[in-house]
Write a protein that holds these residues in place. Structure first.
Motif, mmCIF file in Angstrom:
data_model
loop_
_atom_site.group_PDB
_atom_site.id
_atom_site.type_symbol
_atom_site.label_atom_id
_atom_site.label_comp_id
_atom_site.label_asym_id
_atom_site.label_seq_id
_atom_site.Cartn_x
_atom_site.Cartn_y
_atom_site.Cartn_z
ATOM 1 N N THR A 56 0.811 -1.085 0.104
ATOM 2 C CA THR A 56 -0.382 0.009 0.182
ATOM 3 C C THR A 56 1.081 1.248 -0.472
ATOM 4 O OG1 THR A 56 -1.627 -1.391 1.185
ATOM 5 C CG2 THR A 56 -1.503 0.783 0.838
ATOM 6 N N GLN A 57 2.160 1.488 0.804
ATOM 7 C CA GLN A 57 3.230 2.745 0.898
ATOM 8 C C GLN A 57 3.256 2.653 -0.161
ATOM 9 O OE1 GLN A 57 5.276 0.779 3.937
ATOM 10 N NE2 GLN A 57 4.262 2.208 5.295
ATOM 11 N N LEU A 58 3.794 1.587 -1.265
ATOM 12 C CA LEU A 58 4.043 1.766 -3.086
ATOM 13 C C LEU A 58 2.937 1.812 -3.969
ATOM 14 C CD1 LEU A 58 6.488 -1.237 -2.504
ATOM 15 C CD2 LEU A 58 6.757 0.513 -2.948
ATOM 16 N N ALA B 212 -7.673 -6.067 -4.883
ATOM 17 C CA ALA B 212 -8.574 -4.737 -5.755
ATOM 18 C C ALA B 212 -7.252 -3.801 -5.501
ATOM 19 C CB ALA B 212 -9.181 -4.343 -4.317
ATOM 20 N N LEU B 213 -5.851 -3.502 -4.643
ATOM 21 C CA LEU B 213 -4.750 -2.912 -5.136
ATOM 22 C C LEU B 213 -4.593 -2.372 -6.122
ATOM 23 C CD1 LEU B 213 -2.040 -2.348 -2.383
ATOM 24 C CD2 LEU B 213 -1.741 -2.280 -4.437
ATOM 25 N N GLY C 193 -7.246 -1.339 -8.490
ATOM 26 C CA GLY C 193 -6.678 0.162 -8.673
ATOM 27 C C GLY C 193 -5.801 0.842 -9.675
ATOM 28 N N LEU C 194 -4.450 0.269 -8.919
ATOM 29 C CA LEU C 194 -3.494 1.051 -9.988
ATOM 30 C C LEU C 194 -3.506 0.692 -11.570
ATOM 31 C CD1 LEU C 194 -0.409 0.118 -7.666
ATOM 32 C CD2 LEU C 194 -1.092 2.392 -8.452
ATOM 33 N N ILE C 195 -3.731 -0.871 -11.998
ATOM 34 C CA ILE C 195 -4.003 -0.666 -12.683
ATOM 35 C C ILE C 195 -4.907 0.145 -13.427
ATOM 36 C CG2 ILE C 195 -5.027 -2.438 -15.085
ATOM 37 C CD1 ILE C 195 -3.944 -4.459 -13.145
ATOM 38 N N ALA C 196 -6.574 0.344 -12.664
ATOM 39 C CA ALA C 196 -7.497 0.910 -14.026
ATOM 40 C C ALA C 196 -6.503 2.816 -13.937
ATOM 41 C CB ALA C 196 -8.496 1.374 -12.553
ATOM 42 N N LEU D 186 -6.919 -7.730 -15.497
ATOM 43 C CA LEU D 186 -5.537 -7.646 -15.933
ATOM 44 C C LEU D 186 -4.910 -8.572 -14.626
ATOM 45 C CD1 LEU D 186 -5.573 -4.613 -17.968
ATOM 46 C CD2 LEU D 186 -4.892 -6.911 -18.434
ATOM 47 N N ALA D 187 -5.780 -7.873 -13.632
ATOM 48 C CA ALA D 187 -4.821 -7.971 -12.167
ATOM 49 C C ALA D 187 -5.244 -9.384 -11.878
ATOM 50 C CB ALA D 187 -6.396 -7.111 -11.376
#
Lengths: 189, 189
Positions: free
Chosen positions: A79-81, A130-131, A134-137, A154-155
């Motif tokens: 999450t920090q990354l 989910a993490l 979200g980044l992929i989106a 994709l996730a």
């Protein structure tokens, strides 16, 4: 016995709990899953056995608590990354690289099989999915990831592909796996 | 009782064995893994129980033999796809598509967990890896697959990525997964 100067009982309990889990991890590393007993654990932490039993009913509960903490720390790190500054695609690559490294180190068969049945693992996996999704989106919105495939799919692709890291024996190979996986995300030419 | 006009005892035995495995598959599909018994199996095949026990000592042996046959047929199908005429990259995509479709249909949790412990699964997986790795090496030689990553690593990437098909619910999603996975194999721009 670890020195506990904390001011509140809750902080004291959390510290005892943490010290116990640290000791459990060290015992498993040294003796394997079957070499850990409540007596050894009490000896290693310097806590009396009676006290230890007030925290954990048995070795299984200790191991599950340890694994839950371990998984939670991994999620916190990812999450920090994710939340660092930078382009979504770069943060996605950072998260996927860290996940692949965790996958490579985290799974020696017997321990994993014994611990991965817990409900906390299912919850953690959903949070991880989910993490990444979200980044992929975000990266797709920025034109850095293909939009012809739903972000959720994709996730799933990423996390399954990177689980190949469990079979790899070098960091260089893990980096190659991440590069190949990420290149599958690029918008088609 | 199935009509067995085969000329030799070996062919007769093979036919009885095959009929028993077919009946086992049908019983599992209808009643689940726990609903299959040697009596039911004897009834379904029309073989006497005493005869059935000459072929298989217990239900577990039947199920493992069925799964071994099932996995063997999948491998044969994939080998046929590999050996068709055409460019290596096209045959690779055909093999990976077929594998993804198998992964999607083949794994309902309880059955898979019970059957996948067998040694035949390890052997089949090694054959599958070798098959995919060989095709990848051929396609790389033809300039259609990246050469900056060893073929063995790319094969591991493919098979892990495509195992995401177990989580997918449509054929279209499986096609997208194959397309994404294959695009990770392309030579970097």
């Amino acid at each position: 016995m670890p020195k506990l100067w904390n001011e509140t009982i809750e902080a004291h309990r959390a510290a005892v709990r943490d010290a116990t889990l640290d000791a459990a991890a060290a015992l498993v590393a040294e003796h394997g899953l079957t070499g850990i007993t409540m007596s050894r654990l009490a000896g290693a932490t310097g806590i009396g056995r009676a006290t230890l039993y007030k925290y954990f009913p048995d070795v299984d509960a200790v191991l599950h608590a340890w694994h839950e903490r371990h998984v939670g720390r991994h999620l916190t790190h990812l999450t920090q990354l994710r939340d660092r500054p930078g382009a979504p695609a770069d943060r996605l690559t950072a998260v996927l690289s860290a996940y692949a490294a965790m996958a490579r180190h985290g799974h020696d068969g017997a321990v994993a099989a014994a611990l991965h049945r817990g409900a906390h693992v299912t919850g953690a996996h959903q949070q991880l999915s989910a993490l990444v999704q979200g980044l992929i989106a975000d990266a797709a919105g920025a034109g850095q990831v293909r939009t012809d495939v739903p972000a959720a799919e994709l996730a799933g692709y990423c996390l399954h592909a990177l689980s190949a890291a469990t079979t790899l024996t070098s960091e260089a190979a893990v980096r190659r796996l991440v590069a190949v996986t990420v290149s599958g995300l690029r918008p088609p030419a």
